[in-house]
Design a protein around this motif. Structure first.
Motif, PDB file in Angstrom:
ATOM      1  N   LEU A 119      -4.619   5.776   8.493  1.00  0.00           N
ATOM      2  CA  LEU A 119      -4.815   3.545   8.105  1.00  0.00           C
ATOM      3  C   LEU A 119      -6.002   2.803   7.858  1.00  0.00           C
ATOM      4  O   LEU A 119      -5.762   2.639   7.299  1.00  0.00           O
ATOM      5  CB  LEU A 119      -4.526   3.274   9.595  1.00  0.00           C
ATOM      6  CG  LEU A 119      -3.726   1.467   9.876  1.00  0.00           C
ATOM      7  CD1 LEU A 119      -3.054   1.706   9.302  1.00  0.00           C
ATOM      8  CD2 LEU A 119      -3.756   1.454  11.054  1.00  0.00           C
ATOM      9  N   PRO A 156       4.930   3.648  13.571  1.00  0.00           N
ATOM     10  CA  PRO A 156       3.944   2.284  12.998  1.00  0.00           C
ATOM     11  C   PRO A 156       3.103   2.249  13.889  1.00  0.00           C
ATOM     12  O   PRO A 156       2.313   2.974  15.025  1.00  0.00           O
ATOM     13  CB  PRO A 156       4.998   1.179  13.437  1.00  0.00           C
ATOM     14  CG  PRO A 156       5.316   1.573  15.223  1.00  0.00           C
ATOM     15  CD  PRO A 156       6.156   2.649  15.050  1.00  0.00           C
ATOM     16  N   HIS A 159       1.652  -3.394  13.350  1.00  0.00           N
ATOM     17  CA  HIS A 159       2.776  -4.331  13.362  1.00  0.00           C
ATOM     18  C   HIS A 159       2.839  -4.103  11.401  1.00  0.00           C
ATOM     19  O   HIS A 159       2.423  -3.888  10.142  1.00  0.00           O
ATOM     20  CB  HIS A 159       2.860  -5.578  13.296  1.00  0.00           C
ATOM     21  CG  HIS A 159       2.583  -5.874  15.224  1.00  0.00           C
ATOM     22  ND1 HIS A 159       1.598  -6.148  16.025  1.00  0.00           N
ATOM     23  CD2 HIS A 159       3.769  -6.804  15.691  1.00  0.00           C
ATOM     24  CE1 HIS A 159       1.812  -6.245  16.783  1.00  0.00           C
ATOM     25  NE2 HIS A 159       3.406  -6.414  16.738  1.00  0.00           N
ATOM     26  N   CYS A 160       4.128  -3.361  11.227  1.00  0.00           N
ATOM     27  CA  CYS A 160       4.877  -3.717  10.091  1.00  0.00           C
ATOM     28  C   CYS A 160       6.857  -3.663   9.563  1.00  0.00           C
ATOM     29  O   CYS A 160       6.780  -3.306  10.484  1.00  0.00           O
ATOM     30  CB  CYS A 160       4.297  -2.872   9.460  1.00  0.00           C
ATOM     31  SG  CYS A 160       4.359  -0.805  10.424  1.00  0.00           S
ATOM     32  N   THR A 161       6.485  -4.005   8.424  1.00  0.00           N
ATOM     33  CA  THR A 161       8.064  -4.083   8.242  1.00  0.00           C
ATOM     34  C   THR A 161       8.313  -3.116   7.310  1.00  0.00           C
ATOM     35  O   THR A 161       7.783  -3.007   6.391  1.00  0.00           O
ATOM     36  CB  THR A 161       8.599  -5.514   7.961  1.00  0.00           C
ATOM     37  OG1 THR A 161       7.821  -6.090   7.122  1.00  0.00           O
ATOM     38  CG2 THR A 161       8.015  -6.472   9.517  1.00  0.00           C
ATOM     39  N   GLY A 162       9.811  -3.270   6.758  1.00  0.00           N
ATOM     40  CA  GLY A 162      10.181  -2.530   5.148  1.00  0.00           C
ATOM     41  C   GLY A 162      11.637  -2.321   5.407  1.00  0.00           C
ATOM     42  O   GLY A 162      12.533  -3.045   6.031  1.00  0.00           O
ATOM     43  N   MET A 197       7.889  -0.084   1.816  1.00  0.00           N
ATOM     44  CA  MET A 197       6.846  -0.342   3.649  1.00  0.00           C
ATOM     45  C   MET A 197       6.093  -2.083   2.916  1.00  0.00           C
ATOM     46  O   MET A 197       5.933  -1.814   1.860  1.00  0.00           O
ATOM     47  CB  MET A 197       5.658   0.179   4.221  1.00  0.00           C
ATOM     48  CG  MET A 197       6.401   1.340   4.480  1.00  0.00           C
ATOM     49  SD  MET A 197       7.854   1.061   5.616  1.00  0.00           S
ATOM     50  CE  MET A 197       6.568  -0.009   6.608  1.00  0.00           C
ATOM     51  N   ASP A 198       6.552  -2.699   2.992  1.00  0.00           N
ATOM     52  CA  ASP A 198       5.652  -4.149   3.030  1.00  0.00           C
ATOM     53  C   ASP A 198       3.741  -4.417   3.363  1.00  0.00           C
ATOM     54  O   ASP A 198       3.422  -4.710   2.700  1.00  0.00           O
ATOM     55  CB  ASP A 198       6.257  -5.281   4.203  1.00  0.00           C
ATOM     56  CG  ASP A 198       7.653  -5.236   3.642  1.00  0.00           C
ATOM     57  OD1 ASP A 198       8.327  -5.402   2.056  1.00  0.00           O
ATOM     58  OD2 ASP A 198       8.285  -5.919   4.738  1.00  0.00           O
ATOM     59  N   GLY A 199       3.197  -3.839   3.895  1.00  0.00           N
ATOM     60  CA  GLY A 199       1.660  -3.256   3.753  1.00  0.00           C
ATOM     61  C   GLY A 199       1.801  -1.444   4.766  1.00  0.00           C
ATOM     62  O   GLY A 199       2.491  -1.024   5.225  1.00  0.00           O
ATOM     63  N   GLY A 201       0.569   1.192   7.306  1.00  0.00           N
ATOM     64  CA  GLY A 201       0.686   1.186   8.940  1.00  0.00           C
ATOM     65  C   GLY A 201       1.850   1.785   9.634  1.00  0.00           C
ATOM     66  O   GLY A 201       1.389   2.102  10.709  1.00  0.00           O
ATOM     67  N   MET A 202       2.409   2.544   8.343  1.00  0.00           N
ATOM     68  CA  MET A 202       3.274   3.650   9.207  1.00  0.00           C
ATOM     69  C   MET A 202       4.050   4.619   9.028  1.00  0.00           C
ATOM     70  O   MET A 202       3.312   5.087   8.139  1.00  0.00           O
ATOM     71  CB  MET A 202       5.173   2.594   8.734  1.00  0.00           C
ATOM     72  CG  MET A 202       6.380   3.413   9.301  1.00  0.00           C
ATOM     73  SD  MET A 202       6.400   3.260  11.232  1.00  0.00           S
ATOM     74  CE  MET A 202       7.352   1.783  10.269  1.00  0.00           C
ATOM     75  N   TRP A 225      -1.459   2.551  -1.650  1.00  0.00           N
ATOM     76  CA  TRP A 225      -2.090   1.762  -1.132  1.00  0.00           C
ATOM     77  C   TRP A 225      -3.354   0.809  -1.449  1.00  0.00           C
ATOM     78  O   TRP A 225      -4.234   1.730  -2.069  1.00  0.00           O
ATOM     79  CB  TRP A 225      -2.387   0.892   0.683  1.00  0.00           C
ATOM     80  CG  TRP A 225      -1.745   1.408   0.816  1.00  0.00           C
ATOM     81  CD1 TRP A 225      -0.233   1.817   2.009  1.00  0.00           C
ATOM     82  CD2 TRP A 225       0.456   0.839   1.538  1.00  0.00           C
ATOM     83  NE1 TRP A 225       0.732   1.833   1.903  1.00  0.00           N
ATOM     84  CE2 TRP A 225       1.454   1.142   2.097  1.00  0.00           C
ATOM     85  CE3 TRP A 225       0.682  -0.988   0.035  1.00  0.00           C
ATOM     86  CZ2 TRP A 225       2.609   0.943   2.616  1.00  0.00           C
ATOM     87  CZ3 TRP A 225       1.363  -1.334   1.141  1.00  0.00           C
ATOM     88  CH2 TRP A 225       2.773  -0.380   1.792  1.00  0.00           C
TER      89      TRP A 225
END
Length: 230
Positions: A119, A156, A159-162, A197-199, A201-202, A225
């Motif tokens: 990370l 994760p 905090h992360c989203t995708g 993934m939006d950023g 972290g996963m 990244w």
């Protein structure tokens, strides 16, 4: 950026002192032909019959007899204790991708520290071999061809989203976070699986059988990244 000790246009194999076998190293070297030992991983590399291009670390876990076999100009001592030896090594190699053997299994704290390093350096992708599985920080986008029922775990670290396709349980619209919501033990529906993934972290965890596919994804470009601001 730190000065690179080892440069390679091909992937590099990093060998640590955790659990790993000579067979693990041999498989990694078919994909990442340059080998760098990380501190106590020097003993493991030498036992596998490999002479690393470099050994990097604080050298507190390397037996003197192993160091004596290593040319002096290949020994790179970093005595600072703010980062792990894996972190030191990852910072000081220049490669499109690293494959790590000996960073998972054994001590839980060491394995957690390895995930922390993934990370901390999202711009320096490294696939960790962990027994029958592999773990890597999920890139911005990955597409894999997986059979129906293949395990696809997402854990994760922040905090992360995708978004996803080809999974029994899509991740679209879900907010992942440690201690709140995780995505382990998902499954492929069969065919193409995409994870976006939006950023960073996963952690993406897959069966080891898919190592070559994941390596190919990173080498095709667009899977790194940007470096974190310091």
């Amino acid at each position: 950026m730190s000065h690179a000790i080892v440069h390679s246009s091909d992937p590099i194999t990093l060998v640590g002192g955790g659990e790993g076998t000579s067979e693990d190293i041999a498989e990694a070297l078919t994909l990442a032909p340059t080998i760098v030992a990380v501190d106590g991983g020097l003993s493991r590399a030498l036992a596998a019959g490999m002479m690393p291009d470099a050994v990097i670390g604080d050298m507190d876990s390397v037996p003197p007899e192993a160091l004596a076999r290593m040319p002096q100009d290949r020994q790179h001592l970093f005595s600072e204790q703010q980062t792990t030896d894996f972190d030191k090594a990852l910072r000081h190699i220049e490669t499109p991708l690293a494959i790590g053997v000996g960073f998972c299994g054994g001590r839980i704290d060491h394995q957690l520290a390895a995930y922390h390093t993934l990370l901390a350096h999202p711009d320096r992708p490294c696939i960790l071999i962990a027994g029958t599985q592999i773990a890597v920080l999920a890139p911005p986008a990955v597409t894999l061809s997986l059979p129906e029922g293949a395990a696809v775990s997402l854990f994760p670290l922040v905090h992360c989203t995708g978004r996803s396709t080809g999974l029994d349980w899509p991740i679209d619209g879900l907010a992942f976070a440690p201690g709140e919501f995780i995505g382990t033990s998902n499954r492929a529906t069969g065919g193409a699986v995409t994870v976006t993934m939006d950023g960073p972290g996963m952690v993406l965890i897959l069966g080891r059988a898919y190592l070559r596919q994941v390596v190919a994804c990173f080498l095709q470009g667009g899977a790194r990244w940007p470096a974190r601001a310091r």
